[in-house]
Design a protein around this motif. Structure first.
Motif, mmCIF file in Angstrom:
data_model
loop_
_atom_site.group_PDB
_atom_site.id
_atom_site.type_symbol
_atom_site.label_atom_id
_atom_site.label_comp_id
_atom_site.label_asym_id
_atom_site.label_seq_id
_atom_site.Cartn_x
_atom_site.Cartn_y
_atom_site.Cartn_z
ATOM 1 N N HIS A 760 22.719 52.753 7.373
ATOM 2 C CA HIS A 760 23.648 53.830 7.664
ATOM 3 C C HIS A 760 24.506 53.520 8.866
ATOM 4 O O HIS A 760 25.242 54.368 9.320
ATOM 5 N N MET A 761 24.394 52.313 9.358
ATOM 6 C CA MET A 761 25.164 51.897 10.537
ATOM 7 C C MET A 761 26.169 50.851 10.105
ATOM 8 O O MET A 761 25.819 49.901 9.397
ATOM 9 N N LEU A 762 27.428 51.033 10.480
ATOM 10 C CA LEU A 762 28.424 50.014 10.218
ATOM 11 C C LEU A 762 28.298 48.898 11.248
ATOM 12 O O LEU A 762 27.868 49.117 12.378
ATOM 13 N N SER A 763 28.686 47.726 10.837
ATOM 14 C CA SER A 763 28.629 46.587 11.764
ATOM 15 C C SER A 763 29.573 46.830 12.920
ATOM 16 O O SER A 763 30.718 47.192 12.722
ATOM 17 N N GLY A 764 29.105 46.627 14.102
ATOM 18 C CA GLY A 764 29.911 46.809 15.303
ATOM 19 C C GLY A 764 29.956 48.231 15.769
ATOM 20 O O GLY A 764 30.685 48.543 16.700
ATOM 21 N N SER A 765 29.223 49.172 15.126
ATOM 22 C CA SER A 765 29.249 50.576 15.513
ATOM 23 C C SER A 765 27.844 51.005 15.892
ATOM 24 O O SER A 765 26.863 50.647 15.231
ATOM 25 N N LEU A 766 27.767 51.738 16.959
ATOM 26 C CA LEU A 766 26.471 52.214 17.440
ATOM 27 C C LEU A 766 26.104 53.567 16.872
ATOM 28 O O LEU A 766 24.982 54.026 17.045
ATOM 29 N N LEU A 767 27.091 54.306 16.211
ATOM 30 C CA LEU A 767 26.833 55.623 15.643
ATOM 31 C C LEU A 767 26.672 55.525 14.130
ATOM 32 O O LEU A 767 27.285 54.663 13.483
ATOM 33 N N PRO A 768 25.871 56.409 13.533
ATOM 34 C CA PRO A 768 25.693 56.369 12.077
ATOM 35 C C PRO A 768 26.963 56.842 11.356
ATOM 36 O O PRO A 768 27.762 57.600 11.890
ATOM 37 N N LEU A 769 27.144 56.394 10.117
ATOM 38 C CA LEU A 769 28.309 56.761 9.301
ATOM 39 C C LEU A 769 28.142 58.188 8.793
ATOM 40 O O LEU A 769 27.062 58.570 8.312
ATOM 41 N N SER A 770 29.198 58.995 8.882
ATOM 42 C CA SER A 770 29.147 60.384 8.428
ATOM 43 C C SER A 770 29.121 60.449 6.906
ATOM 44 O O SER A 770 29.343 59.446 6.207
ATOM 45 N N GLU A 771 28.832 61.672 6.404
ATOM 46 C CA GLU A 771 28.783 61.852 4.947
ATOM 47 C C GLU A 771 30.142 61.584 4.307
ATOM 48 O O GLU A 771 30.229 61.012 3.218
ATOM 49 N N LEU A 772 31.231 61.984 4.990
ATOM 50 C CA LEU A 772 32.567 61.706 4.470
ATOM 51 C C LEU A 772 32.836 60.215 4.424
ATOM 52 O O LEU A 772 33.428 59.698 3.463
ATOM 53 N N GLY A 773 32.367 59.485 5.477
ATOM 54 C CA GLY A 773 32.536 58.046 5.469
ATOM 55 C C GLY A 773 31.772 57.373 4.351
ATOM 56 O O GLY A 773 32.245 56.410 3.746
ATOM 57 N N LYS A 774 30.561 57.894 4.040
ATOM 58 C CA LYS A 774 29.789 57.321 2.930
ATOM 59 C C LYS A 774 30.525 57.488 1.607
ATOM 60 O O LYS A 774 30.611 56.564 0.791
ATOM 61 N N LEU A 775 31.065 58.709 1.377
ATOM 62 C CA LEU A 775 31.770 58.943 0.122
ATOM 63 C C LEU A 775 33.039 58.102 0.025
ATOM 64 O O LEU A 775 33.420 57.638 -1.070
ATOM 65 N N LEU A 776 33.712 57.869 1.139
ATOM 66 C CA LEU A 776 34.886 56.994 1.125
ATOM 67 C C LEU A 776 34.509 55.565 0.815
ATOM 68 O O LEU A 776 35.225 54.847 0.100
ATOM 69 N N SER A 777 33.372 55.109 1.318
ATOM 70 C CA SER A 777 32.916 53.740 1.030
ATOM 71 C C SER A 777 32.549 53.594 -0.434
ATOM 72 O O SER A 777 32.842 52.567 -1.070
ATOM 73 N N GLU A 778 31.889 54.613 -1.005
ATOM 74 C CA GLU A 778 31.502 54.538 -2.409
ATOM 75 C C GLU A 778 32.708 54.555 -3.342
ATOM 76 O O GLU A 778 32.685 53.959 -4.429
ATOM 77 N N SER A 779 33.782 55.286 -2.967
ATOM 78 C CA SER A 779 34.952 55.398 -3.836
ATOM 79 C C SER A 779 35.926 54.247 -3.668
ATOM 80 O O SER A 779 36.982 54.235 -4.310
ATOM 81 N N GLU A 780 35.587 53.266 -2.826
ATOM 82 C CA GLU A 780 36.520 52.155 -2.587
ATOM 83 C C GLU A 780 36.654 51.268 -3.815
ATOM 84 O O GLU A 780 37.709 50.694 -4.080
ATOM 85 N N LYS A 781 35.569 51.150 -4.608
ATOM 86 C CA LYS A 781 35.593 50.229 -5.746
ATOM 87 C C LYS A 781 36.335 50.812 -6.950
ATOM 88 O O LYS A 781 37.204 50.183 -7.531
ATOM 89 N N ASP A 782 35.993 52.049 -7.348
ATOM 90 C CA ASP A 782 36.578 52.643 -8.553
ATOM 91 C C ASP A 782 37.711 53.627 -8.275
ATOM 92 O O ASP A 782 38.308 54.159 -9.214
ATOM 93 N N CYS A 783 38.029 53.891 -7.003
ATOM 94 C CA CYS A 783 39.110 54.828 -6.627
ATOM 95 C C CYS A 783 38.956 56.202 -7.280
ATOM 96 O O CYS A 783 39.923 56.843 -7.669
ATOM 97 N N ASN A 784 37.726 56.648 -7.399
ATOM 98 C CA ASN A 784 37.439 57.975 -7.936
ATOM 99 C C ASN A 784 37.090 58.898 -6.767
ATOM 100 O O ASN A 784 36.020 58.759 -6.161
ATOM 101 N N PHE A 785 37.997 59.823 -6.468
ATOM 102 C CA PHE A 785 37.822 60.666 -5.289
ATOM 103 C C PHE A 785 37.426 62.096 -5.657
ATOM 104 O O PHE A 785 37.572 63.001 -4.837
#
Length: 896
Positions: A760-785
């Motif tokens: 749940h941690m991005l490389s170079g970041s000390l804070l965990p990724l938010s729920e919105l950030g997780k959903l944005l990462s998941e939708s990067e491949k299929d562009c389904n928002f």
């Protein structure tokens, strides 16, 4: 097929009240009001009798209406060979076809309708089914039907009158002749039921009126009308034994039935044939209509038993000769007619129409004698000028009359003819020399203080409008050696322009009357027109050419050639870009002054005698030969973009139909078209927001509190910050949560044993990724928002603010996540759905991360892509909003 005119389209006709077709009266029980229906050519009008205000206008017929009757449910009209039934006084409901000749008589008969054509073919129709109940044929040589009626209390029977003078009583149920009345060997023109049973009033062409008892076939009494044929009959039903009759001379006779004598005469009630007459039920009122285009209500309250004019609604009784817009708003039209009257018509509503009166040599004597016996009536107005700047102070209209050298003044504010008669002493002192001198041209200065008058003798005089005092002349002894065809004063009262018949145009100083310069043309001049704002002078020549003269440089700047006959009138557009002209060749041409070319031309059935383009440019007004109407044409360039190219020299104009008092439509197919539209409406499939997203912008339908205050959350939090620091609550005793059930058990959180798919941690970041950030990462491949949008919809304003702030690297996000958020906004805008919440999310994102967006090349590239989609979405929405606002603003201004 293209329209005959690219610029002008028929709008409506003004000034029509009634014609030669008899009126019909209907009592409306719901409103407790009498309504009178009159024919105006191809349509009919409905007026209330209380104020003679227009209630409705019917749809237009394909031909002129020949007869009109009413009953409790419908209005029936005969037009050519077809009979139509109208509901609500407006729309056609039934159509009856079966005649081989034009219909000229109609009679409602219960649930049946009786129609008679010119060949005396009688058809009885079933009103509801439109079927034929009975047909009867008569020979025109022996019995030509000219009138019909249903005698009161005579069941299933109708009475027919003939040109030969005999009458026949028929039973239409059994199709049998009940009785034949020998008659009086004169044509029967009118049949009217008397208040007494079995008694019928019969009007004859010779002027005789016969009261006949049908039961005993006996004549009760006879009256002789000395004014020609009897055109209308009616009986009072308010307790007075009175019968009234109308004549072709416009007179009304009042007959006393008890004493069997003439009670009184109402002479010149109309200036033409009285076409219709009806006494209102149980009221001392009578409504009459005439061929002079007037509808009048009379009240019987005079000592001699005659009727006094109570209300009147009228238009020109003779064709207009000159028409011109009055005031700068273009809502009023001044019209001078061959009936010597000056009228004002409103383009907003007929209730604003008014008459300025009839021209008279001696106004006071006319008031005493009345218009009926006015021997001081003046000739019709040929030309007039009006200036509204001083209308509340003194007379502001001056007019020239046919065959007269006297110029009259009129007051628009007081709606009357003025006191001044402008005529120089030279004409009075030398009556022999100036016996044939006429006033040929007139103009009023823009300040409204002076008027200039041109005469056929060549003189041009200046008068003060307030006092009517002579203020000087141009030239010594006259301005021209020939007839003056036009005078004009510029907008600053500096230069006066006069045009002579011999083709010479002269320029004078207005105040000092000094001669400045002259311009000589090769051809004779017929008329001139000055546009004061642009200093452009239009000159019509006798060789059918039109010249444009710049009065500042005093030279010809444009020449227009195209009319095939004499030019009747000209009018400039408000910006002086167009010049609209009409001629006796029945064409209306629009010339473009900057390019010097013809841009529009169309033909009309009757030649235009006068025209005027409104100061706002929205309507063109025309009058025509042998037509009492004033016609409005709408300027289509104000409502849509129209490419106006020069017309070729061999352009052949097309005929365009004149506007009617209602919309122009093919009334025969109205019912079929309405049914088809209704079927198409119900057959159309329902369109969901997803289906219409290609055409329109749809909203999310979420409460405004969920997105409207996103940009103002910091202000709201600052305003709601407590004044005192929050107090620490008292410590509660330690306890372990239990699981509900029969046996108490402690709820111990079990450790997750599943394998973690990722950190749940991005490389170079000390804070965990938010729920919105997780959903944005998941939708990067299929562009389904879709999941991302639903998640944002479920959050409140504070949670959305926190999620968007956490997208930056300092909050646990990254540039990739921020670029993906911009891609989410762009893809959502392209769907045209959830428009308002996406705009709110984008606004908050730009406000929070504006500095980083401007410094990152990758994010700047994403912003450029988003800007294109955003501009396109806003452009479509703005076009729709501007179109709606334009329409609302126009409708609001049109009703003021």
């Amino acid at each position: 097929m293209s329209s005959p005119s690219k610029i002008f389209s028929g709008y409506r006709a003004l000034g029509f009240v009634c014609n030669h077709v008899p009126l019909a009266v209907r009592y409306q029980h719901k409103h407790k009001e009498n309504y009178v229906i009159t024919c105006v050519g191809k349509a009919f009008h409905t007026y209330n009798c209380s104020r003679l205000g227009i209630v409705s206008v019917s749809d237009s017929h394909p031909e002129e209406i020949s007869c009109l009757v009413v009953d409790g449910s419908f209005v029936y009209t005969g037009c050519g060979k077809v009979v139509r039934a109208f509901k609500q006084n407006k729309q056609v409901l039934h159509t009856y076809e079966g005649h081989d000749c034009d219909v000229h008589l109609l009679l409602p008969f219960g649930r049946h309708l009786i129609s008679v054509d010119r060949d005396s073919h009688v058809i009885v129709w079933d009103v509801d089914t439109e079927g034929v109940y009975l047909e009867m044929d008569f020979d025109n040589e022996s019995f030509k039907v000219t009138a019909l009626m249903h005698p009161s209390t005579y069941l299933n029977k109708i009475l027919l009158g003939s040109k030969q003078g005999s009458l026949q009583l028929w039973n239409i149920k059994s199709d049998k002749l009940v009785h034949l009345f020998i008659g009086w060997n004169e044509e029967v023109t009118v049949l009217e039921q008397a208040p007494a049973v079995d008694v019928v009033a019969i009007g004859l062409r010779s002027g005789w009126i016969v009261l006949h008892n049908l039961r005993y076939d006996e004549t009760i009494t006879r009256f002789q009308q000395d004014w020609g044929p009897v055109t209308a009959l009616s009986f009072r039903t308010d307790g007075h034994p009175i019968m009234v009759s109308g004549s072709s001379a416009g007179h009304i006779a009042v007959w006393d039935l008890e004493e069997k004598k003439l009670r009184c005469q109402m002479r010149e009630s109309h200036h033409a044939t009285i076409s219709g007459m009806a006494c209102l039920q149980n009221e001392p009122l009578m409504v009459t209509s005439g061929g002079d285009n007037s509808l009048k209500v009379w009240i019987f309250d005079l000592p001699d038993g005659g009727g006094r004019l109570l209300r009147e609604r009228s238009g020109h009784s003779a064709p207009p000769t000159k028409v011109k817009h009055y005031s700068c708003n273009g809502q009023n039209i001044l019209s001078a007619g061959q009936d010597s009257t000056l009228r004002s018509f409103s383009v907003i509503h007929d209730k604003y129409n008014k008459s300025l009166g009839r021209a008279s040599f001696l106004k006071s004597a006319t008031k005493r004698s009345g218009l009926k016996r006015d021997k001081y009536k003046m000739a019709p107005i040929t030309k007039f000028a009006a200036e509204p700047s001083r209308q509340s102070d003194w007379d502001n209209i001056t007019a020239c009359h046919r065959g007269l050298r006297v110029v009259t003044t009129w007051s628009y504010g007081r709606c009357t003819m003025g006191e001044h008669k402008l005529e120089h002493d030279r004409f009075k002192n030398d009556e022999v020399a100036y016996r044939h001198t006429l006033a040929t041209a007139v103009d009023i200065t823009s300040c409204g203080n002076f008027t200039t008058v041109g005469y056929s003798s060549g003189h041009v005089d200046v008068y003060n409008l307030q006092s009517g005092i002579y203020r000087g002349s141009y030239g010594d002894p006259s301005a021209h050696s020939c007839s003056v065809q036009g005078v004009a004063v510029d907008g600053l009262n500096q230069v006066t322009v006069t045009a002579g018949l011999n083709g010479e145009i002269k320029f004078w100083r207005f105040k000092r009357k000094d001669f400045l310069e002259s311009l000589t043309l090769e051809k004779l001049i017929s008329q001139i027109l000055l546009h004061r704002e642009s200093s452009m002078l239009a000159v019509a020549l006798d060789n059918f050419q039109i010249l444009i003269v710049d009065i500042d440089t005093r030279r010809v700047v444009r020449t227009f050639v195209g009319h095939g006959s004499s030019i009747t009138d000209m009018s400039f557009s408000p910006d002086a870009r167009w010049l609209v002209t009409s001629g006796m060749d029945s064409t209306v041409r629009t010339w473009d002054l900057p390019t010097g070319s013809l841009i529009d031309c169309f033909l009309v059935d009757a030649a235009v005698t006068s025209l005027s383009l409104s100061p706002t440019g929205d309507f063109l007004v025309t009058t025509h030969i042998d037509d009492v109407g004033v016609y409005l044409w709408s300027n289509m360039t104000l409502y849509s973009h129209i490419a106006l190219h020069s017309l070729p020299e061999d352009y052949s104009p097309q005929i365009i139909a004149l506007p009617t008092t209602s919309r122009i439509s093919n009334i025969v197919n109205d019912e079929a078209e309405s049914k088809k539209q209704e079927e198409d409406y119900f057959a159309a499939e329902f369109k969901s927001p997803e289906q219409i997203s290609d055409e329109l912008v749809t909203l999310s339908l979420m409460p405004s509190s969920r997105w409207q205050n996103l940009l103002n959350l910091d202000i709201i939090k600052r305003r709601n910050k407590p004044k005192e620091p929050p107090k620490v609550p008292k410590s509660a005793p330690f306890f372990l949560p239990t699981i509900p059930g029969l046996e108490p058990k402690f709820a111990i959180e079990e450790a997750s044993t599943g394998n973690k798919t990722g950190s749940h941690m991005l490389s170079g970041s000390l804070l965990p990724l938010s729920e919105l950030g997780k959903l944005l990462s998941e939708s990067e491949k299929d562009c389904n928002f879709s999941r991302l949008l639903e998640y944002l919809k479920s959050l409140g304003p504070s949670a959305i603010d926190l999620e968007i702030r956490s997208l930056c690297p300092e909050g646990g996000g990254s540039e990739v996540i921020m670029a993906q958020f911009l891609s989410f906004i762009r893809q959502t805008l392209m769907t045209n759905k959830n428009f308002e919440i996406v705009q709110a999310y984008l606004g908050l994102f730009l406000k929070v991360h504006g500095d980083m967006l401007s410094s990152s090349p990758k994010l700047t590239e994403e912003l450029e892509k988003l800007e294109k989609v955003q501009s396109e979405s806003w452009r479509n929405l703005q076009d729709l909003m501007n179109q709606s606002l334009c329409l609302v603003t126009y409708l609001r201004s049109a009703t003021l």
